[in-house]
Design a protein around this motif. Structure first.
Motif, mmCIF file in Angstrom:
data_model
loop_
_atom_site.group_PDB
_atom_site.id
_atom_site.type_symbol
_atom_site.label_atom_id
_atom_site.label_comp_id
_atom_site.label_asym_id
_atom_site.label_seq_id
_atom_site.Cartn_x
_atom_site.Cartn_y
_atom_site.Cartn_z
ATOM 1 N N PRO A 89 0.823 -1.221 0.000
ATOM 2 C CA PRO A 89 0.000 0.000 0.000
ATOM 3 C C PRO A 89 0.855 1.268 0.000
ATOM 4 C CG PRO A 89 -0.838 -1.586 1.607
ATOM 5 C CD PRO A 89 0.480 -2.123 1.122
ATOM 6 N N ASP A 90 0.353 2.295 -0.664
ATOM 7 C CA ASP A 90 1.085 3.555 -0.725
ATOM 8 C C ASP A 90 1.411 4.081 0.674
ATOM 9 O OD1 ASP A 90 0.960 3.496 -3.471
ATOM 10 O OD2 ASP A 90 -0.737 4.880 -3.621
ATOM 11 N N ALA A 91 0.502 3.865 1.627
ATOM 12 C CA ALA A 91 0.731 4.378 2.978
ATOM 13 C C ALA A 91 1.960 3.750 3.621
ATOM 14 C CB ALA A 91 -0.506 4.120 3.848
ATOM 15 N N VAL A 92 2.229 2.477 3.300
ATOM 16 C CA VAL A 92 3.402 1.792 3.836
ATOM 17 C C VAL A 92 4.677 2.380 3.235
ATOM 18 C CG1 VAL A 92 4.623 -0.415 3.909
ATOM 19 C CG2 VAL A 92 2.156 -0.323 4.364
ATOM 20 N N ILE A 93 4.676 2.545 1.919
ATOM 21 C CA ILE A 93 5.837 3.108 1.239
ATOM 22 C C ILE A 93 6.115 4.522 1.747
ATOM 23 C CG2 ILE A 93 6.795 3.754 -1.001
ATOM 24 C CD1 ILE A 93 6.496 0.713 -0.537
ATOM 25 N N GLU A 94 5.058 5.322 1.868
ATOM 26 C CA GLU A 94 5.224 6.706 2.311
ATOM 27 C C GLU A 94 5.740 6.782 3.745
ATOM 28 O OE1 GLU A 94 1.329 8.193 1.614
ATOM 29 O OE2 GLU A 94 1.565 8.199 -0.584
ATOM 30 N N ARG A 95 5.313 5.853 4.591
ATOM 31 C CA ARG A 95 5.775 5.845 5.981
ATOM 32 C C ARG A 95 7.291 5.644 6.045
ATOM 33 N NH1 ARG A 95 2.643 3.493 10.803
ATOM 34 N NH2 ARG A 95 4.116 3.817 12.507
ATOM 35 N N ILE A 96 7.798 4.728 5.232
ATOM 36 C CA ILE A 96 9.224 4.432 5.254
ATOM 37 C C ILE A 96 10.016 5.561 4.604
ATOM 38 C CG2 ILE A 96 10.973 2.809 4.410
ATOM 39 C CD1 ILE A 96 8.709 0.654 4.696
ATOM 40 N N LEU A 97 9.511 6.120 3.516
ATOM 41 C CA LEU A 97 10.178 7.258 2.896
ATOM 42 C C LEU A 97 10.319 8.417 3.877
ATOM 43 C CD1 LEU A 97 8.418 7.280 -0.593
ATOM 44 C CD2 LEU A 97 10.829 6.759 -0.162
ATOM 45 N N ALA A 98 9.285 8.647 4.682
ATOM 46 C CA ALA A 98 9.316 9.749 5.635
ATOM 47 C C ALA A 98 10.344 9.518 6.734
ATOM 48 C CB ALA A 98 7.930 9.951 6.249
ATOM 49 N N ALA A 99 10.637 8.242 7.032
ATOM 50 C CA ALA A 99 11.590 7.924 8.102
ATOM 51 C C ALA A 99 13.036 7.933 7.620
ATOM 52 C CB ALA A 99 11.261 6.559 8.699
ATOM 53 N N ALA A 100 13.251 7.841 6.302
ATOM 54 C CA ALA A 100 14.605 7.728 5.758
ATOM 55 C C ALA A 100 15.248 9.098 5.583
ATOM 56 C CB ALA A 100 14.578 6.990 4.425
ATOM 57 N N PRO A 101 16.546 9.211 5.854
ATOM 58 C CA PRO A 101 17.232 10.501 5.700
ATOM 59 C C PRO A 101 17.614 10.819 4.260
ATOM 60 C CG PRO A 101 18.771 8.880 6.518
ATOM 61 C CD PRO A 101 17.423 8.209 6.485
ATOM 62 N N GLY A 102 17.445 9.883 3.367
ATOM 63 C CA GLY A 102 17.801 10.082 1.969
ATOM 64 C C GLY A 102 17.202 8.975 1.123
ATOM 65 N N GLY A 103 17.556 8.942 -0.147
ATOM 66 C CA GLY A 103 16.914 8.018 -1.064
ATOM 67 C C GLY A 103 17.766 6.870 -1.537
ATOM 68 N N ASN A 104 18.851 6.550 -0.830
ATOM 69 C CA ASN A 104 19.712 5.434 -1.209
ATOM 70 C C ASN A 104 19.300 4.204 -0.386
ATOM 71 O OD1 ASN A 104 21.747 3.963 -2.385
ATOM 72 N ND2 ASN A 104 23.355 4.774 -1.069
ATOM 73 N N PHE A 105 18.612 3.247 -1.028
ATOM 74 C CA PHE A 105 17.979 2.135 -0.325
ATOM 75 C C PHE A 105 18.652 0.806 -0.649
ATOM 76 C CE2 PHE A 105 15.052 5.164 0.853
ATOM 77 C CZ PHE A 105 13.852 4.692 1.377
ATOM 78 N N LEU A 106 18.715 -0.064 0.348
ATOM 79 C CA LEU A 106 19.122 -1.453 0.175
ATOM 80 C C LEU A 106 17.906 -2.314 0.452
ATOM 81 C CD1 LEU A 106 21.509 -3.503 -0.250
ATOM 82 C CD2 LEU A 106 21.658 -3.584 2.258
ATOM 83 N N ASP A 107 17.540 -3.164 -0.520
ATOM 84 C CA ASP A 107 16.375 -4.029 -0.400
ATOM 85 C C ASP A 107 16.856 -5.461 -0.161
ATOM 86 O OD1 ASP A 107 13.971 -5.358 -0.568
ATOM 87 O OD2 ASP A 107 13.574 -4.835 -2.664
ATOM 88 N N VAL A 108 16.670 -5.955 1.056
ATOM 89 C CA VAL A 108 17.171 -7.270 1.457
ATOM 90 C C VAL A 108 16.124 -8.336 1.150
ATOM 91 C CG1 VAL A 108 17.942 -8.670 3.403
ATOM 92 C CG2 VAL A 108 18.615 -6.260 3.241
ATOM 93 N N GLY A 109 16.559 -9.376 0.434
ATOM 94 C CA GLY A 109 15.614 -10.396 -0.006
ATOM 95 C C GLY A 109 14.650 -9.818 -1.011
ATOM 96 N N CYS A 110 15.186 -9.149 -2.022
ATOM 97 C CA CYS A 110 14.354 -8.344 -2.929
ATOM 98 C C CYS A 110 13.441 -9.177 -3.818
ATOM 99 C CB CYS A 110 15.223 -7.430 -3.781
ATOM 100 S SG CYS A 110 16.201 -8.273 -5.047
ATOM 101 N N GLY A 111 13.677 -10.489 -3.920
ATOM 102 C CA GLY A 111 12.805 -11.325 -4.738
ATOM 103 C C GLY A 111 12.775 -10.869 -6.181
ATOM 104 N N THR A 112 11.568 -10.708 -6.709
ATOM 105 C CA THR A 112 11.414 -10.289 -8.101
ATOM 106 C C THR A 112 11.483 -8.776 -8.270
ATOM 107 O OG1 THR A 112 9.003 -10.258 -7.869
ATOM 108 C CG2 THR A 112 10.020 -12.313 -8.657
ATOM 109 N N GLY A 113 11.659 -8.063 -7.175
ATOM 110 C CA GLY A 113 11.813 -6.616 -7.263
ATOM 111 C C GLY A 113 10.547 -5.816 -7.024
ATOM 112 N N ILE A 114 9.532 -6.422 -6.418
ATOM 113 C CA ILE A 114 8.267 -5.712 -6.190
ATOM 114 C C ILE A 114 8.499 -4.466 -5.345
ATOM 115 C CG2 ILE A 114 5.991 -5.855 -5.121
ATOM 116 C CD1 ILE A 114 6.006 -8.862 -5.851
ATOM 117 N N VAL A 115 9.157 -4.629 -4.201
ATOM 118 C CA VAL A 115 9.418 -3.501 -3.305
ATOM 119 C C VAL A 115 10.381 -2.506 -3.955
ATOM 120 C CG1 VAL A 115 10.515 -2.837 -1.133
ATOM 121 C CG2 VAL A 115 8.941 -4.773 -1.195
ATOM 122 N N ALA A 116 11.437 -3.023 -4.572
ATOM 123 C CA ALA A 116 12.430 -2.147 -5.195
ATOM 124 C C ALA A 116 11.797 -1.251 -6.251
ATOM 125 C CB ALA A 116 13.547 -2.989 -5.813
ATOM 126 N N ARG A 117 10.905 -1.794 -7.043
ATOM 127 C CA ARG A 117 10.259 -0.993 -8.086
ATOM 128 C C ARG A 117 9.381 0.098 -7.479
ATOM 129 N NH1 ARG A 117 9.365 -6.264 -10.344
ATOM 130 N NH2 ARG A 117 7.100 -6.049 -10.144
#
Length: 271
Positions: free
Chosen positions: A33-61
């Motif tokens: 959900p957009d609300a989940v993504i927005e919550r994490i973006l608001a907590a991060a100090p910048g936009g350089n992300f590491l996606d652990v166990g990224c699978g097919t890339g759903i979260v990364a995309r």
């Protein structure tokens, strides 16, 4: 409910079964959900992300669409290959063995994958690669089948593989899934290097046709690695139960997650 083996990270056979059909997994598993993504973006100090166990890339995309730079780490080369084809940069390794080579990140995220990593080892590794003020944010969503559909699945699965560490039963997985993130929070506390983790929950729902649900169910642990001939009777039982409900079901989902801020100066935080 699908009851995960305790503790899940010790069951590598289940953890590494999801790449049997990456295309089906990517198509069937819903985005977050957009609300989940927005919550994490608001907590991060910048936009350089590491996606652990990224699978097919759903979260990364999803984070890339929000303007982030995302590096994925994925132990299954089949899943990693699919993610790369979708434009995600991925390095193939378990997070426990992955070498960051001095790189640091603003956020370490993990979508429905952190429970396959030892919670203390995972938190220690995240602390090593996060800049001060960076955020560790594992999260994952889980759905609940209608009772008659869940019962049909449980009975068919017990006949198929009575010795499996995965159990399908009548308890609420939406509430039970909380334990995975409570365990992750305990791992963060034990590892040290973070402020107090915040556990959170987001409820939502999604409508499924019979065919859509029969695409989703095989992406669950315990079913994802089954050959077609063994999976067929399980799907037949589920399909029949959905037909009895009119061929359409609404699944309630819960996304559980937690956020923990890397200790240290926040001077590097983005304005």
């Amino acid at each position: 409910m699908v009851t995960l083996p305790e503790p899940p990270h010790r069951h590598r056979r289940v953890a590494e079964s999801f790449g049997a059909d990456p295309a089906r997994y990517d198509e069937a598993r819903p985005a977050y959900p957009d609300a989940v993504i927005e919550r994490i973006l608001a907590a991060a100090p910048g936009g350089n992300f590491l996606d652990v166990g990224c699978g097919t890339g759903i979260v990364a995309r999803q984070f890339r669409a929000a303007g982030c730079t995302v590096l994925g780490v994925e132990p299954d080369p089949r899943m990693a290959g699919f993610a790369r084809a979708a434009g995600v940069e991925v390095e193939v390794a378990t997070f426990e063995e992955w070498e960051p080579a001095g790189r640091v990140f603003d956020a370490v995220v993990s979508g429905t994958a952190w429970h396959w990593i030892d919670p203390v080892v995972g938190a220690t590794g995240a602390a090593r690669v996060l800049r001060p003020g960076g955020v560790l944010a594992p999260f994952g969503h889980v759905f609940e089948l209608p009772p008659t559909v869940a019962q049909a699945l449980a009975e068919a699965y017990r006949r198929l593989d009575p010795a499996s560490p995965i159990a399908f039963d009548g308890r609420s997985i939406r509430d039970g899934y909380r334990a995975l993130y409570a365990r992750a929070a305990d791992g963060i506390r034990e590892a040290g290097g973070f402020g107090e983790p915040e556990l959170w929950r987001y409820d939502w729902e999604r409508l499924y046709t019979r065919d859509e649900l029969l695409r989703l169910v095989p992406t669950s642990g315990g079913l994802s690695g089954l050959p077609a001939e063994r999976l067929a009777p399980v799907l037949a039982a589920v399909g029949s139960a959905v037909d009895d409900l009119g061929g359409v079901v609404t699944l309630p989902y819960t996304t559980w997650g937690l956020t923990a801020i890397r200790a240290g100066s926040t001077a590097e935080r983005r304005p």
